[in-house]
Design an enzyme around this catalytic site. Structure first.
Site, mmCIF file in Angstrom:
data_model
loop_
_atom_site.group_PDB
_atom_site.id
_atom_site.type_symbol
_atom_site.label_atom_id
_atom_site.label_comp_id
_atom_site.label_asym_id
_atom_site.label_seq_id
_atom_site.Cartn_x
_atom_site.Cartn_y
_atom_site.Cartn_z
ATOM 1 N N ARG A 151 -9.153 5.442 -4.461
ATOM 2 C CA ARG A 151 -8.224 6.265 -3.673
ATOM 3 C C ARG A 151 -7.490 5.335 -2.713
ATOM 4 N NH1 ARG A 151 -8.178 9.060 1.242
ATOM 5 N NH2 ARG A 151 -7.060 11.057 1.187
ATOM 6 N N LYS A 161 -8.678 1.137 5.823
ATOM 7 C CA LYS A 161 -9.629 1.707 6.783
ATOM 8 C C LYS A 161 -10.077 0.692 7.828
ATOM 9 C CE LYS A 161 -11.332 5.692 4.258
ATOM 10 N NZ LYS A 161 -12.488 6.362 3.626
#
Length: 281
Positions: A258, A224
């Site tokens: 995740r 991210k």
């Protein structure tokens, strides 16, 4: 920390124990426009091969998403999302994959049909607050729910963890009223979703406050921008940063991670587990 809280989810009736051993949720985006792997796995054969690879590397859950949530991405219709995800879920089940499959959606109709096709977990990035009917779907089928914090309207001048707790109070009330039992709920702080760079790292630092709410916690930081902006790196070079956040999340008490890259995260988390609890005999 004193140790990981123990929980048990039952996706599809099979027990998935959560505690000291980190569980890995493999990201399988069947979209043309996801920020990191858009277009790579949007056909069923490629998606099946990737799912097989992730499971071989140690994934516990396969998370299938048919709509990108990257900044600036356009929303897709229910029909388009179903066209993307249903053939992949069906292909995985037809190929004999029995591992839990999570459907990454905030749409009740997509969740309903995905469960009918073989999905056993619902992963709602809007924490039931976009379509509360998702909670009714989960209650009807006894499906575990991952509920994420994504509050675009929150007061950024207030404490971020206090605002997160307030948001989850609303989410949990929706779940309660729909009949979702609390032992089927996992909290996700929503790294990268309507949060500044400094807020993302504050949440990571203060993650024990979320763990203390008494639910399993999922950490989703893989590749991210909180890593990319800090290190000035493109998405495909953020593995080391991802591993650092996974280990920090684990030591703070989180249970599920995740990620795109299963094996390196698995190895790092096994080392972290050995450091906290001692190596397994």
């Amino acid at each position: 920390m004193s140790g990981h809280r123990e929980y048990e989810l039952a996706p599809g009736g099979a027990a998935l124990r959560l505690g000291r051993t980190a569980r890995l949720m493999g990201i399988l985006n069947v979209t043309p426009d996801s920020f990191s792997d858009g277009g790579r796995f949007d056909a069923a054969p490629a998606a099946l091969a990737q799912a097989r690879l992730m499971l071989a590397e140690g994934a516990d859950i396969i998370d299938i998403g048919g709509e990108s949530t990257r900044p600036g991405a356009e929303e897709v219709s229910v029909a388009d999302e179903l066209t993307r995800v249903l053939p992949v879920i069906a292909a995985l089940r037809a190929d004999g994959i029995t591992a839990p499959i999570s459907i990454d959606t905030y749409k009740a109709e997509v969740a309903e049909q995905a469960i009918a096709a073989g999905a056993t977990i619902i992963n709602d990035v809007h924490g039931l607050q976009r379509e509360p009917e998702v909670a009714a779907v989960a209650a009807e089928h006894g499906t575990p729910l991952v509920v994420m914090h994504w509050d675009k309207a929150r007061d950024t001048g207030r404490d971020v963890m206090a605002e997160m707790a307030r948001y989850f109070d609303v989410t949990l009330d929706i779940a309660d009223k729909a009949g979702v039992t609390r032992d089927r709920i996992v909290l996700d702080p929503g790294f990268g979703f309507a949060k500044s760079l400094s807020e993302n790292y504050e949440i990571l630092r203060r993650l024990p406050e979320l763990v203390a709410m008494g639910f399993p916690v999922l950490v989703g930081t893989s590749r991210k921008s909180m890593i990319g902006k800090l290190l000035d790196m493109p998405a495909n070079e953020r593995l080391a940063g991802t591993i650092a956040t996974s280990v920090l999340g684990y030591t703070a008490g989180a249970h599920i991670f995740r990620v795109h890259d299963i094996r390196p995260n698995r190895d790092a988390l096994r080392v972290a587990e050995a450091a906290l609890y001692g190596p397994a005999d």
